[in-house]
Motif scaffolding. Structure first.
Motif, PDB file in Angstrom:
ATOM      1  N   ASP A 248      -8.507  -4.922   0.299  1.00  0.00           N
ATOM      2  CA  ASP A 248      -7.245  -4.898  -0.436  1.00  0.00           C
ATOM      3  C   ASP A 248      -6.471  -3.643  -0.060  1.00  0.00           C
ATOM      4  O   ASP A 248      -6.952  -2.787   0.695  1.00  0.00           O
ATOM      5  CB  ASP A 248      -7.486  -4.970  -1.945  1.00  0.00           C
ATOM      6  CG  ASP A 248      -8.442  -3.888  -2.438  1.00  0.00           C
ATOM      7  OD1 ASP A 248      -8.781  -3.005  -1.628  1.00  0.00           O
ATOM      8  OD2 ASP A 248      -8.842  -3.921  -3.599  1.00  0.00           O
ATOM      9  N   LYS A 249      -5.290  -3.533  -0.574  1.00  0.00           N
ATOM     10  CA  LYS A 249      -4.412  -2.417  -0.218  1.00  0.00           C
ATOM     11  C   LYS A 249      -4.944  -1.097  -0.753  1.00  0.00           C
ATOM     12  O   LYS A 249      -4.802  -0.050  -0.097  1.00  0.00           O
ATOM     13  CB  LYS A 249      -3.009  -2.687  -0.788  1.00  0.00           C
ATOM     14  CG  LYS A 249      -1.929  -1.770  -0.232  1.00  0.00           C
ATOM     15  CD  LYS A 249      -1.737  -1.992   1.253  1.00  0.00           C
ATOM     16  CE  LYS A 249      -0.598  -1.114   1.787  1.00  0.00           C
ATOM     17  NZ  LYS A 249      -0.412  -1.287   3.250  1.00  0.00           N
ATOM     18  N   LYS A 250      -5.531  -1.109  -1.905  1.00  0.00           N
ATOM     19  CA  LYS A 250      -6.059   0.132  -2.474  1.00  0.00           C
ATOM     20  C   LYS A 250      -7.206   0.675  -1.643  1.00  0.00           C
ATOM     21  O   LYS A 250      -7.313   1.891  -1.429  1.00  0.00           O
ATOM     22  CB  LYS A 250      -6.514  -0.112  -3.919  1.00  0.00           C
ATOM     23  CG  LYS A 250      -6.802   1.157  -4.699  1.00  0.00           C
ATOM     24  CD  LYS A 250      -7.055   0.855  -6.162  1.00  0.00           C
ATOM     25  CE  LYS A 250      -7.229   2.136  -6.968  1.00  0.00           C
ATOM     26  NZ  LYS A 250      -7.456   1.861  -8.405  1.00  0.00           N
ATOM     27  N   MET A 251      -8.057  -0.209  -1.166  1.00  0.00           N
ATOM     28  CA  MET A 251      -9.147   0.213  -0.288  1.00  0.00           C
ATOM     29  C   MET A 251      -8.589   0.800   1.006  1.00  0.00           C
ATOM     30  O   MET A 251      -9.090   1.822   1.519  1.00  0.00           O
ATOM     31  CB  MET A 251     -10.057  -0.986   0.014  1.00  0.00           C
ATOM     32  CG  MET A 251     -11.109  -0.728   1.079  1.00  0.00           C
ATOM     33  SD  MET A 251     -12.321   0.503   0.588  1.00  0.00           S
ATOM     34  CE  MET A 251     -13.148  -0.410  -0.710  1.00  0.00           C
TER      35      MET A 251
ATOM     36  N   VAL B 273     -14.492   4.737   5.317  1.00  0.00           N
ATOM     37  CA  VAL B 273     -14.617   3.463   4.603  1.00  0.00           C
ATOM     38  C   VAL B 273     -15.779   3.508   3.622  1.00  0.00           C
ATOM     39  O   VAL B 273     -15.683   3.011   2.491  1.00  0.00           O
ATOM     40  CB  VAL B 273     -14.787   2.313   5.616  1.00  0.00           C
ATOM     41  CG1 VAL B 273     -15.089   0.995   4.903  1.00  0.00           C
ATOM     42  CG2 VAL B 273     -13.532   2.170   6.469  1.00  0.00           C
ATOM     43  N   TYR B 274     -16.879   4.133   4.038  1.00  0.00           N
ATOM     44  CA  TYR B 274     -18.061   4.218   3.180  1.00  0.00           C
ATOM     45  C   TYR B 274     -17.761   5.024   1.910  1.00  0.00           C
ATOM     46  O   TYR B 274     -18.103   4.600   0.787  1.00  0.00           O
ATOM     47  CB  TYR B 274     -19.199   4.842   3.975  1.00  0.00           C
ATOM     48  CG  TYR B 274     -20.486   5.011   3.216  1.00  0.00           C
ATOM     49  CD1 TYR B 274     -21.241   3.915   2.833  1.00  0.00           C
ATOM     50  CD2 TYR B 274     -20.957   6.282   2.887  1.00  0.00           C
ATOM     51  CE1 TYR B 274     -22.435   4.067   2.143  1.00  0.00           C
ATOM     52  CE2 TYR B 274     -22.139   6.448   2.195  1.00  0.00           C
ATOM     53  CZ  TYR B 274     -22.880   5.341   1.836  1.00  0.00           C
ATOM     54  OH  TYR B 274     -24.050   5.489   1.136  1.00  0.00           O
ATOM     55  N   VAL B 275     -17.112   6.186   2.065  1.00  0.00           N
ATOM     56  CA  VAL B 275     -16.775   7.018   0.900  1.00  0.00           C
ATOM     57  C   VAL B 275     -15.736   6.322   0.026  1.00  0.00           C
ATOM     58  O   VAL B 275     -15.782   6.393  -1.216  1.00  0.00           O
ATOM     59  CB  VAL B 275     -16.280   8.394   1.366  1.00  0.00           C
ATOM     60  CG1 VAL B 275     -15.850   9.239   0.166  1.00  0.00           C
ATOM     61  CG2 VAL B 275     -17.359   9.121   2.145  1.00  0.00           C
ATOM     62  N   ALA B 276     -14.796   5.609   0.650  1.00  0.00           N
ATOM     63  CA  ALA B 276     -13.778   4.894  -0.126  1.00  0.00           C
ATOM     64  C   ALA B 276     -14.410   3.806  -0.988  1.00  0.00           C
ATOM     65  O   ALA B 276     -14.003   3.617  -2.149  1.00  0.00           O
ATOM     66  CB  ALA B 276     -12.750   4.290   0.825  1.00  0.00           C
ATOM     67  N   MET B 277     -15.405   3.098  -0.458  1.00  0.00           N
ATOM     68  CA  MET B 277     -16.076   2.062  -1.242  1.00  0.00           C
ATOM     69  C   MET B 277     -16.844   2.669  -2.413  1.00  0.00           C
ATOM     70  O   MET B 277     -16.881   2.106  -3.508  1.00  0.00           O
ATOM     71  CB  MET B 277     -17.006   1.254  -0.333  1.00  0.00           C
ATOM     72  CG  MET B 277     -16.284   0.491   0.764  1.00  0.00           C
ATOM     73  SD  MET B 277     -17.383  -0.505   1.789  1.00  0.00           S
ATOM     74  CE  MET B 277     -17.756  -1.837   0.659  1.00  0.00           C
ATOM     75  N   HIS B 278     -17.436   3.844  -2.189  1.00  0.00           N
ATOM     76  CA  HIS B 278     -18.126   4.525  -3.295  1.00  0.00           C
ATOM     77  C   HIS B 278     -17.122   5.028  -4.338  1.00  0.00           C
ATOM     78  O   HIS B 278     -17.389   4.955  -5.544  1.00  0.00           O
ATOM     79  CB  HIS B 278     -18.943   5.693  -2.755  1.00  0.00           C
ATOM     80  CG  HIS B 278     -20.336   5.311  -2.339  1.00  0.00           C
ATOM     81  ND1 HIS B 278     -21.356   5.108  -3.241  1.00  0.00           N
ATOM     82  CD2 HIS B 278     -20.864   5.082  -1.115  1.00  0.00           C
ATOM     83  CE1 HIS B 278     -22.466   4.781  -2.597  1.00  0.00           C
ATOM     84  NE2 HIS B 278     -22.192   4.755  -1.305  1.00  0.00           N
TER      85      HIS B 278
END
Length: 427
Positions: free
Chosen positions: A319-322, A353-358
């Motif tokens: 999504d855009k926020k991710m 991407v990994y830190v953003a998902m966390h």
């Protein structure tokens, strides 16, 4: 008279005249039908006398065997008045009648069939795993405690939706990213700062922070900013520059990146104006030519941006926020020299991407799809992820806030204001 010799020790036999006449007329009966003194047994003609005598001995032995097997039978009257014949059996000898043989044959067939069924059941038991009561109870206990193993995630084809999009070049996307991975390995960025006697890491950070602000002012594409910083670092790793020339290198690199990425690139006078006329047009064009010569006109390089676009797409569903969160972490990491020289662009993108998902509490955090398309496991990007979290924690108190202000706006979902994933820094 006609004489025939049947045996060497037997006297000749006289044949009557009437038999002789029948012989001449062709009406003589076969020799085996003559009921005279000779008990004739037909035998095959064997020329070898030794074999003949052996055959005779065998026939005699068979006769003796048949005689010995013949035993006296006794007739008795049954209860119904009928006579029944019983065979007197010798001791320790079991004689089986035909009825008993049939019964035994039936039993033997039943046993063989039972063996076949048993072997078939064993083979089926091998094919189909039979769970015991203990294993079933153990599995239920693990399931109740949440210890049961989860099924492995399937790899999602992230290019399936773009099959009809010609601009997505689905047929060549794998080859393109294989090329990017190859170029980042062949052209690594080494630690060049010890070779620079007039500039340091802090000066580079100030330059990148100012270029982020210029990039936002001109409303340029994201890939332009990443290519600009890549050109600066590659040029500084090959040429020693003075402190006064550092900003000139920055605006000349952005001019090159705009010509390469943008449809409508800013003019030279625009960059001169943004620098408060610190440099002339001739100086900008001369530095532009010097950069191209040192880099051998190689502008098609792998930056964190090209990998970010691919890796964010692999966060199914994205999504855009991710997307904004991953770009914030990556651009914040571009300011820090230690991250740029310690990790290749693909690892920086994967760690972002990994830190953003966390940070956004996405679950699962790292799927098989991400492992497949990034080529990295969580352990391989763990160190870079921890550094990005530390920079995120320090961004609020830092004096260089261009990236923080950019991603604190509403159009960027204010991702910079979200609390960092502190637990990653503690791992």
């Amino acid at each position: 008279m006609d004489f025939r010799t049947l045996d060497q020790n037997q006297a000749p036999i006289k044949v009557p005249e009437e038999n002789k006449q029948k012989k001449e007329g062709g009406t003589r009966r076969p020799l085996q039908e003559i009921s005279n003194l000779v008990d004739f047994h037909p035998a095959p003609i064997i020329k070898n006398l030794g074999a003949l005598s052996l055959a005779n001995d065998q026939r005699q032995a068979e006769k003796n065997k048949e005689k010995n097997q013949e035993e006296p039978r006794k007739q008795l009257e049954g209860r119904d008045g009928k006579k029944v014949t019983y065979k007197l059996e010798p001791e320790n000898v079991i004689v089986i009648s035909s009825d008993d043989e049939e019964e035994i044959d039936e039993k033997r067939e039943a046993v063989n069939q039972k063996k076949k069924n048993l072997s078939g059941n064993r083979s089926n038991r091998k094919k189909k795993k039979i769970h015991s009561l203990t294993s079933v109870l153990t599995a239920r206990s693990k399931l109740a405690c949440g210890l049961a193993s989860k099924p492995r995630d399937q790899i999602v084809n992230i290019d399936a939706a773009d099959a009809d999009n010609e601009l997505a070049v689905v047929e060549y996307v794998e080859e393109i990213y294989n090329f990017y991975k190859l170029t980042e390995v062949e052209n690594p960025l080494f630690d060049y700062m010890p070779c620079q006697s007039h500039i340091n890491k802090a000066m580079r950070m100030i330059l990148v922070d100012w270029l982020v602000e210029v990039h936002t002012k001109f409303e340029l594409l994201p890939e332009t900013l990443y290519l600009t910083i890549n050109l600066i670092d590659r040029y500084l790793s090959r040429k020693i520059v003075s402190r006064r020339e550092l900003q000139l290198v920055g605006i000349s690199s952005m001019l090159l990146a705009c010509k390469y990425e943008e449809i409508w690139a800013p003019e030279v006078n625009d960059f001169i104006c943004i620098c408060a006329n610190a440099y002339t047009k001739e100086q900008v064009l001369a530095m532009e030519k010097a950069i191209l010569e040192k880099l051998e006109w190689n502008l098609t390089v792998a930056t964190p941006y090209v990998f970010l676009v691919r890796f964010i797409k692999a966060t199914v569903p994205s999504d855009k926020k991710m997307e904004n969160m991953a770009f914030y972490l990556a651009e914040n990491g571009l300011m820090y020299y230690q991250i740029i020289v310690s990790f290749c662009p693909s690892i920086i993108a994967a760690a972002s991407v990994y830190v953003a998902m966390h940070t956004l509490n996405s679950a699962p955090v790292w799927t098989e799809t991400l492992t497949h398309y990034t080529g990295y496991s969580k352990e391989q990007i763990k160190e870079c992820a921890q550094m990005l979290v530390r920079l995120q924690l320090a961004s609020k108190d830092s004096k260089l806030k261009s990236v923080y202000r950019k991603f604190s706006s509403a159009d960027k979902d204010a991702v910079a204001c979200l609390p960092p994933a502190r637990h990653l820094n503690c791992q």
